[in-house]
Scaffold this active site. Structure first.
Site, mmCIF file in Angstrom:
data_model
loop_
_atom_site.group_PDB
_atom_site.id
_atom_site.type_symbol
_atom_site.label_atom_id
_atom_site.label_comp_id
_atom_site.label_asym_id
_atom_site.label_seq_id
_atom_site.Cartn_x
_atom_site.Cartn_y
_atom_site.Cartn_z
ATOM 1 N N ALA A 247 0.818 -1.208 0.000
ATOM 2 C CA ALA A 247 0.000 0.000 0.000
ATOM 3 C C ALA A 247 0.856 1.264 0.000
ATOM 4 C CB ALA A 247 -0.946 -0.019 1.195
ATOM 5 N N HIS A 248 0.167 2.390 -0.045
ATOM 6 C CA HIS A 248 0.806 3.700 -0.148
ATOM 7 C C HIS A 248 1.757 3.970 1.021
ATOM 8 C CE1 HIS A 248 -2.973 4.098 2.113
ATOM 9 N NE2 HIS A 248 -2.339 5.008 2.826
ATOM 10 N N GLY A 249 2.915 4.496 0.703
ATOM 11 C CA GLY A 249 3.850 4.953 1.717
ATOM 12 C C GLY A 249 4.658 3.879 2.401
ATOM 13 N N GLY A 267 1.894 2.771 5.010
ATOM 14 C CA GLY A 267 2.918 3.261 5.920
ATOM 15 C C GLY A 267 3.724 2.204 6.638
#
Length: 349
Positions: A247-249, A267
């Site tokens: 996922a993002h980050g 994250g």
């Protein structure tokens, strides 16, 4: 190919692995095969002592063995040529390259490819049918792009990177040298970012970047998202299996290995040399230290320390998980015994 010729071609590797051989056997090797399926003319390997009993059953003409004199003697008595090394699996992997090379088309651009005039192409690139390359894309030397790949504006691909069929590389993505992206993978897609409001969900545009460093490999139908701000990064030489989502980050360290259906929430920070087995799930913002291992279907809600081995959902140290699992199988009998004790206590009270 004569067995001794195989050894000669692996000479550089042999010198670095304290390898010994049986010089009296030199059969013709026509192909490689699993130990239990090998026939005359086939080469296979044995990784550990637990497979020793299979030497007497195999029809292989040659074996790659560990540095174990008992196994070597057994193979010699069976009339099997052998080569022994500290790491049989690694030597076998190198041997495969003598017999097989992955398909790679010759340099050139298929006439059905659509390439923006602003794209920059390196030397000796191969671009297949129906590929779409948009403005500002930069391809390194010897990049290979198989059919039906779509590359969004501004993407950079390093030297010798391979994109297999039907991949999509979104904008704001940088992929290093010697990477392999397998069929159906999507790199740099929008992260899952929405803010709840009284009217419903408000979309957060994903303006960050996605970076895959040199030597990263991404399996079929896997996805790696870009964040709203900052970057999603997969560091050097990490290997990602099929159907995995990052996922993002997320920040993934060097030389990690993720098996199929691993899912990382936004994250997550993963150290170097981390191994996540199939269907491991990692919760938002969790940190996993260097060298940690999670067994299959582990759920990781919180941080995992460096070097720790965890199992279960929610995860616990693996040794504790094994003890709990052993008890779990006996719970019905233990429950019945507990009921009997309760009845006896009630009777005596």
């Amino acid at each position: 190919m004569k067995f001794n010729l195989i050894i000669e071609q692996l000479d550089e590797l042999i010198q670095s692995h304290s390898l010994t051989t049986n010089p009296d056997c030199n059969p013709d090797i026509t192909q490689l095969a699993p130990l239990d399926e090998a026939l005359s003319g086939h080469l296979s390997f044995i990784e550990g002592d637990k497979f020793a009993s299979m030497i007497a059953k195999t029809n292989a003409s040659a074996l790659i063995l560990p540095l174990n004199e008992t196994l070597q003697t057994q193979a010699t008595q069976q009339g099997i040529a052998w080569i022994a090394t500290a790491n049989p699996r690694l030597l076998f992997a190198h041997t495969i390259r003598l017999f097989y090379q992955p398909f790679r088309p010759s340099p050139g651009i298929h006439p059905t490819a659509v390439i923006d005039p602003d794209a920059q192409l390196g030397e000796n690139v191969s671009i297949g049918a129906n590929v779409v390359i948009q403005a500002g894309v930069k391809l390194g030397n010897e990049v290979c792009i198989h059919p039906n790949v779509v590359i969004y504006p501004g993407v950079t691909l390093g030297d010798r990177t391979i994109l297999h069929g039907n991949c999509t590389i979104h904008e704001r993505t940088v992929i290093g040298a010697d990477c392999v992206i397998h069929s159906g993978a999507v790199i740099g897609s929008e992260g899952f970012g929405f803010v709840p409001t009284a009217e419903g969900w408000f979309k957060t545009e994903q303006s960050g970047i996605t970076v895959l460093e040199d030597g990263v490999e991404v399996g079929c139908n896997s996805t790696i998202d870009r964040p709203a701000v900052g970057e999603t990064r997969v560091k050097r030489n990490t290997k990602i299996d099929n159907l995995t989502h990052i996922a993002h980050g997320c920040q993934i360290g060097e030389n990690c290995a993720f098996a199929a259906q691993v899912g990382l929430a936004g994250g997550v920070k993963v150290g170097n040399r981390v191994i996540l087995a199939g269907q491991v799930g990692v919760a938002n913002q969790a940190k996993i230290g260097d060298g940690a291992i999670a067994s299959a279907q582990t759920g990781i809600p919180n941080d995992v320390a460096a070097g720790e081995i965890v199992s279960g959902s929610p995860c616990v140290p693996n040794k504790l998980y094994l003890k709990v699992s052993a008890i779990y199988k006996r719970l019905p009998e233990m429950y019945q015994a507990l009921k009997q004790i309760q009845k006896q206590l009630e009777k005596n009270s």
